[in-house]
Motif scaffolding. Structure first.
Motif, PDB file in Angstrom:
ATOM      1  N   ILE A  36      48.600  30.450  48.068  1.00 49.22           N
ATOM      2  CA  ILE A  36      48.042  30.425  49.432  1.00 49.22           C
ATOM      3  C   ILE A  36      46.573  30.022  49.386  1.00 49.22           C
ATOM      4  O   ILE A  36      45.811  30.505  48.542  1.00 49.22           O
ATOM      5  CB  ILE A  36      48.214  31.810  50.100  1.00 49.22           C
TER       6      ILE A  36
ATOM      7  N   CYS B 135      43.331  29.901  52.071  1.00 50.61           N
ATOM      8  CA  CYS B 135      42.922  30.227  53.450  1.00 50.61           C
ATOM      9  C   CYS B 135      41.554  29.599  53.687  1.00 50.61           C
ATOM     10  O   CYS B 135      41.468  28.411  53.928  1.00 50.61           O
ATOM     11  CB  CYS B 135      42.985  31.732  53.681  1.00 50.61           C
ATOM     12  N   GLY B 136      40.469  30.377  53.553  1.00 49.66           N
ATOM     13  CA  GLY B 136      39.147  29.751  53.709  1.00 49.66           C
ATOM     14  C   GLY B 136      38.756  28.936  52.491  1.00 49.66           C
ATOM     15  O   GLY B 136      37.872  28.080  52.555  1.00 49.66           O
ATOM     16  N   GLY B 137      39.347  29.255  51.345  1.00 50.20           N
ATOM     17  CA  GLY B 137      39.073  28.516  50.104  1.00 50.20           C
ATOM     18  C   GLY B 137      37.784  28.920  49.398  1.00 50.20           C
ATOM     19  O   GLY B 137      37.445  28.357  48.359  1.00 50.20           O
ATOM     20  N   THR B 138      37.055  29.914  49.922  1.00 49.88           N
ATOM     21  CA  THR B 138      35.731  30.223  49.350  1.00 49.88           C
ATOM     22  C   THR B 138      35.824  30.908  47.989  1.00 49.88           C
ATOM     23  O   THR B 138      34.860  30.907  47.232  1.00 49.88           O
ATOM     24  CB  THR B 138      34.878  31.097  50.310  1.00 49.88           C
ATOM     25  N   ASP B 139      36.957  31.493  47.672  1.00 51.39           N
ATOM     26  CA  ASP B 139      37.195  32.007  46.315  1.00 51.39           C
ATOM     27  C   ASP B 139      38.094  31.046  45.549  1.00 51.39           C
ATOM     28  O   ASP B 139      37.825  30.706  44.398  1.00 51.39           O
ATOM     29  CB  ASP B 139      37.879  33.384  46.347  1.00 51.39           C
ATOM     30  N   LEU B 140      39.178  30.638  46.194  1.00 52.27           N
ATOM     31  CA  LEU B 140      40.205  29.847  45.506  1.00 52.27           C
ATOM     32  C   LEU B 140      39.664  28.517  44.974  1.00 52.27           C
ATOM     33  O   LEU B 140      39.866  28.164  43.806  1.00 52.27           O
ATOM     34  CB  LEU B 140      41.378  29.592  46.458  1.00 52.27           C
TER      35      LEU B 140
ATOM     36  N   THR C  93      37.794  34.658  54.918  1.00 52.66           N
ATOM     37  CA  THR C  93      38.647  35.499  55.761  1.00 52.66           C
ATOM     38  C   THR C  93      38.797  36.889  55.176  1.00 52.66           C
ATOM     39  O   THR C  93      38.632  37.100  53.963  1.00 52.66           O
ATOM     40  CB  THR C  93      40.049  34.863  55.896  1.00 52.66           C
TER      41      THR C  93
ATOM     42  N   ASP D  83      33.058  43.048  49.971  1.00 55.38           N
ATOM     43  CA  ASP D  83      32.314  43.796  50.995  1.00 55.38           C
ATOM     44  C   ASP D  83      33.185  44.323  52.125  1.00 55.38           C
ATOM     45  O   ASP D  83      32.872  45.355  52.705  1.00 55.38           O
ATOM     46  CB  ASP D  83      31.210  42.910  51.585  1.00 55.38           C
TER      47      ASP D  83
ATOM     48  N   LEU E 188      49.862  38.647  52.631  1.00 56.29           N
ATOM     49  CA  LEU E 188      49.191  39.639  53.466  1.00 56.29           C
ATOM     50  C   LEU E 188      49.137  39.080  54.881  1.00 56.29           C
ATOM     51  O   LEU E 188      48.575  37.999  55.090  1.00 56.29           O
ATOM     52  CB  LEU E 188      47.772  39.858  52.926  1.00 56.29           C
TER      53      LEU E 188
END
Ligand SMILES: Cc1cc2nc3c(=O)[nH]c(=O)nc-3n(C[C@H](O)[C@H](O)[C@H](O)COP(=O)(O)OP(=O)(O)OC[C@H]3O[C@@H](n4cnc5c(N)ncnc54)[C@H](O)[C@@H]3O)c2cc1C
Length: 280
Positions: free
Chosen positions: A25, A27-32, A106, A119, A162
């Motif tokens: 998955i 989503c925002g991609g900020t980690d992936l 997200t 956080d 999720l």
């Protein structure tokens, strides 16, 4: 490796696509995307859920607020019912990343990424939030405390995702507290963070919930500290006793950002700061 990219348009399509073990998955991609660029993660197919309407809603129903997994931090911070009913969540998320990260990142991605420094987890743990997990047979709810297993690990199984977070609306008399210590004031990953929800009655600590981040494999509640404070009158001696219990609740590590000893000290100091500022 060349990944396939699919823009997911329905929950049914998502569940069907997740049957492929190589599907991941996005989503925002900020980690992936960061992990993929660093070569830490590869995917055969990327399933982009960022425009899936069912996962982008915030709604209030029967004493709870449900937040879809693909809701961004900025959406949450700007949503009136969040500020009115669960201000601790907006308070914590304002300290997360930068405007750009809050616009893309997200709440679902933050929890599934399962960083000890996540956080959003601190306010959600304080609020006794549940996560909503979907699979082809339906949905189930699990306490957030039981969802996070370790750095980068959750109880999510292959084929599951999720779908949202369910937050019971707390007593409006709860006072919120959230403090994050980093190496700089903005755009920083926490060295340690402490949040609390508490309610005083007739000079006595009627209820208190305390949670900490970056000081254990997962963000966690300090249940022993809570138990020793509840029903007591706040005195300098009691505050010192509560600080002494902190090491029994956390297990920080030394890393690039700080030593374990420094993290013990920060949580102990933040707890004292919180308790010293409580109006009687
Ligand atoms: C510069 C920078 C600063 C940052 N600062 C902070 C900070 O201060 N505090 C903080 O906590 N984080 C911070 N982050 C981390 C990041 O922004 C958050 O963890 C973000 O919430 C991840 O959400 P996302 O939508 O971008 O997830 P993605 O990157 O799209 O996905 C993250 C992971 O979750 C999975 N996933 C996403 N959604 C679902 C779902 N619904 N169901 C199942 N799996 C799912 C993905 O497969 C992936 O494994 C920062 C990141 C960057 C790049």
């Amino acid at each position: 490796m060349d990944e396939h990219y699919i823009k997911i348009g329905s929950v049914e399509k998502l569940l069907q696509s997740l049957q492929d073990p190589g599907a991941v998955i996005l989503c925002g991609g900020t980690d992936l995307v960061v992990k993929m660029r660093q070569g830490l993660l590869s995917a055969k197919t990327l399933l982009d859920i960022s425009d899936l309407d069912q996962l982008r809603e915030i709604r209030q129903e029967r004493g709870c607020i449900e937040i879809g997994a693909a809701v961004t931090f900025s959406q949450i911070i700007e949503e009136a019912i969040i500020g009115e009913q669960i201000p601790i969540l907006a308070m914590g998320l304002r300290k997360l990343g930068s405007t750009q990260i809050r616009n893309r990142g997200t709440i679902g991605g933050n929890l599934v990424n399962a960083s000890p420094a996540a956080d959003s987890a601190i306010p959600l743990l304080l609020l006794d939030a549940e996560v909503i997990i979907a699979d082809p047979t339906g949905e189930r709810r699990v306490q957030l405390e039981d969802f996070l297993c370790g750095p980068g690990k959750t109880i999510l199984k292959q084929g599951e995702f999720l779908s949202g977070i369910r937050v019971p609306i707390p007593d409006p008399e709860f006072l919120p507290f959230f403090h994050k210590v980093g190496r700089r004031k903005a755009l920083t990953i926490a060295i340690a963070s402490l949040g609390a929800l508490l309610r005083m009655k007739d000079g006595v600590m009627d209820e208190i919930r305390v949670a900490a981040g970056s000081v254990a494999p997962v963000p966690l509640r300090l249940h022993r500290v809570e138990t020793m404070l509840v029903g007591r009158r706040l005195t300098p001696q009691l505050i010192k006793q509560a600080q002494k219990i902190v090491p029994q609740c956390i297990s920080p590590m030394t890393d690039l950002r700080a030593t374990a000893d420094y993290r013990y000290q920060v949580i102990s100091d933040l707890l004292a700061r919180l308790l010293l500022t409580v109006p009687n």
